[in-house]
Design an enzyme around this catalytic site. Sequence first.
Site, PDB file in Angstrom:
ATOM      1  N   ARG A 193       0.839  -1.189   0.000  1.00 58.22           N
ATOM      2  CA  ARG A 193       0.000   0.000   0.000  1.00 58.22           C
ATOM      3  C   ARG A 193       0.885   1.253   0.000  1.00 58.22           C
ATOM      4  O   ARG A 193       2.028   1.214   0.445  1.00 58.22           O
ATOM      5  CB  ARG A 193      -0.912   0.018   1.232  1.00 58.22           C
ATOM      6  CG  ARG A 193      -1.835  -1.195   1.340  1.00 58.22           C
ATOM      7  CD  ARG A 193      -2.604  -1.164   2.640  1.00 58.22           C
ATOM      8  NE  ARG A 193      -3.539  -2.277   2.765  1.00 58.22           N
ATOM      9  CZ  ARG A 193      -3.243  -3.467   3.288  1.00 58.22           C
ATOM     10  NH1 ARG A 193      -2.015  -3.682   3.745  1.00 58.22           N
ATOM     11  NH2 ARG A 193      -4.149  -4.418   3.365  1.00 58.22           N
ATOM     12  N   LYS A 223      -2.275  -2.307   8.374  1.00 62.28           N
ATOM     13  CA  LYS A 223      -3.704  -2.033   8.315  1.00 62.28           C
ATOM     14  C   LYS A 223      -4.496  -3.124   9.011  1.00 62.28           C
ATOM     15  O   LYS A 223      -5.606  -2.885   9.495  1.00 62.28           O
ATOM     16  CB  LYS A 223      -4.146  -1.908   6.851  1.00 62.28           C
ATOM     17  CG  LYS A 223      -5.583  -1.456   6.683  1.00 62.28           C
ATOM     18  CD  LYS A 223      -5.941  -1.268   5.230  1.00 62.28           C
ATOM     19  CE  LYS A 223      -7.378  -0.798   5.083  1.00 62.28           C
ATOM     20  NZ  LYS A 223      -7.767  -0.633   3.665  1.00 62.28           N
ATOM     21  N   HIS A 284      -3.546   3.362  -5.931  1.00 60.40           N
ATOM     22  CA  HIS A 284      -3.955   2.141  -5.238  1.00 60.40           C
ATOM     23  C   HIS A 284      -4.327   1.038  -6.222  1.00 60.40           C
ATOM     24  O   HIS A 284      -4.293  -0.148  -5.874  1.00 60.40           O
ATOM     25  CB  HIS A 284      -5.139   2.421  -4.303  1.00 60.40           C
ATOM     26  CG  HIS A 284      -5.417   1.308  -3.333  1.00 60.40           C
ATOM     27  ND1 HIS A 284      -4.581   1.027  -2.270  1.00 60.40           N
ATOM     28  CD2 HIS A 284      -6.411   0.379  -3.288  1.00 60.40           C
ATOM     29  CE1 HIS A 284      -5.064  -0.009  -1.599  1.00 60.40           C
ATOM     30  NE2 HIS A 284      -6.161  -0.414  -2.195  1.00 60.40           N
ATOM     31  N   ARG A 287      -1.877  -1.769  -6.640  1.00 62.99           N
ATOM     32  CA  ARG A 287      -1.953  -2.912  -5.717  1.00 62.99           C
ATOM     33  C   ARG A 287      -2.826  -4.016  -6.311  1.00 62.99           C
ATOM     34  O   ARG A 287      -2.507  -5.194  -6.217  1.00 62.99           O
ATOM     35  CB  ARG A 287      -2.502  -2.440  -4.371  1.00 62.99           C
ATOM     36  CG  ARG A 287      -2.714  -3.531  -3.332  1.00 62.99           C
ATOM     37  CD  ARG A 287      -2.991  -2.888  -1.982  1.00 62.99           C
ATOM     38  NE  ARG A 287      -3.617  -3.783  -1.029  1.00 62.99           N
ATOM     39  CZ  ARG A 287      -2.965  -4.706  -0.317  1.00 62.99           C
ATOM     40  NH1 ARG A 287      -1.657  -4.850  -0.475  1.00 62.99           N
ATOM     41  NH2 ARG A 287      -3.600  -5.479   0.538  1.00 62.99           N
ATOM     42  N   HIS A 311      -3.563  -8.983   2.549  1.00 70.64           N
ATOM     43  CA  HIS A 311      -5.022  -9.014   2.602  1.00 70.64           C
ATOM     44  C   HIS A 311      -5.445  -9.770   3.857  1.00 70.64           C
ATOM     45  O   HIS A 311      -4.885 -10.818   4.182  1.00 70.64           O
ATOM     46  CB  HIS A 311      -5.596  -9.692   1.359  1.00 70.64           C
ATOM     47  CG  HIS A 311      -5.595  -8.809   0.151  1.00 70.64           C
ATOM     48  ND1 HIS A 311      -4.555  -8.775  -0.745  1.00 70.64           N
ATOM     49  CD2 HIS A 311      -6.512  -7.909  -0.299  1.00 70.64           C
ATOM     50  CE1 HIS A 311      -4.829  -7.904  -1.707  1.00 70.64           C
ATOM     51  NE2 HIS A 311      -6.007  -7.352  -1.454  1.00 70.64           N
ATOM     52  N   TYR A 320     -10.115 -12.183  -7.242  1.00 73.01           N
ATOM     53  CA  TYR A 320      -9.002 -12.415  -8.167  1.00 73.01           C
ATOM     54  C   TYR A 320      -9.014 -13.830  -8.749  1.00 73.01           C
ATOM     55  O   TYR A 320      -8.270 -14.125  -9.665  1.00 73.01           O
ATOM     56  CB  TYR A 320      -7.667 -12.194  -7.450  1.00 73.01           C
ATOM     57  CG  TYR A 320      -7.443 -10.779  -6.989  1.00 73.01           C
ATOM     58  CD1 TYR A 320      -6.934  -9.817  -7.856  1.00 73.01           C
ATOM     59  CD2 TYR A 320      -7.739 -10.405  -5.693  1.00 73.01           C
ATOM     60  CE1 TYR A 320      -6.731  -8.514  -7.439  1.00 73.01           C
ATOM     61  CE2 TYR A 320      -7.538  -9.103  -5.254  1.00 73.01           C
ATOM     62  CZ  TYR A 320      -7.033  -8.162  -6.131  1.00 73.01           C
ATOM     63  OH  TYR A 320      -6.839  -6.883  -5.704  1.00 73.01           O
TER      64      TYR A 320
END
Length: 333
Positions: A193, A223, A284, A287, A311, A320
């Site tokens: 990030r 995060k 972003h 990413r 994640h 994905y």
Amino acid sequence: MATIRKRGDLQWQAIVKRKGIGSTSKTFLTRKDAEDWAKITEAAMIRGHYISNRDAEKTTLHELVERYRSDVLPTKRGNGFSPALNALDAALGKLALSAITSKRVADYRDKRLKEKSPDTVRKEVNLLSRLIDLAGKEWGITLPANPCKMVARPAVGKARDRRIEGDELDRILGKSEPPIAAIIEFAIETAARLGELLSVKWADVDLKKRVMIVRGIDGRGTKNDDAFRAVPLSSRAVEILKNLKTLPRSIDGRVFYWWRGSDSFNKTWKRVCKRAGVEGLRFHDLRHEATSRLFEKGVFDSMEIASITGHKTLQMLKRYTHLKAEDLARKLG
């Protein structure tokens, strides 16, 4: 014991007193409204359910916002809370906390939806709810109920799936100075990030082991609330870092020291994209691009990719999996 008394020609004041609790009062335009309120308040006191609104009546939302800025915001990651606080303050700041009803919150939501995306409005209403909860739990400014709890949130928007198209990357890199080009390529190589990249220090990089330690913004954890995350470095990522080592170092030891935070970086990013003629691409999105490429390599499973990208859950990586559909079809025969 409730007392109703006239105040002037147009108002009636209800006063309710109970031993061990104290007294509270409120003024109404009619005697009936004053009597009704007094009965409800006295009954709540008898049952032990009474919550004083006194502080909520004399405290404005603006005061809560300012206290949140000084006491809480410095502990938060990034600067994403400031725009939401500004919006809430501008629209509701002059109101006493007790005057913020579910209808007012719903009206705020509907008006903001004409100006901002559902995701933005949902975050603002959620922040207002947290402010009210915090005021009651830790600051002694309570309401009988949080009005935001009764207001529906805008639906969650569709996750962005913007990827680099055609020669966009070459055009962007062609219009970039070495530092911006380096962070762009490095983001694609690591799936990190922006805040993580701007905070990483040379002390957290081991070029021999090809590992970078990410500690989140200003070292306050990732995060996902982990103390750190170890990110493996590709050969290209190592090459980028070696090239950066030839440039002047920063006094604070950060690798990408040219930008203090995401706000200043995003201004640079927009200028570069404009010069390159690239529209609708956010930093972003790199990413998303990086994570997509990891799946396309076909050499990592979802757990391994999650450990690289950070994640929080495999559910977040589910979008994905369509990238591997053709491979799965071939395996089916």
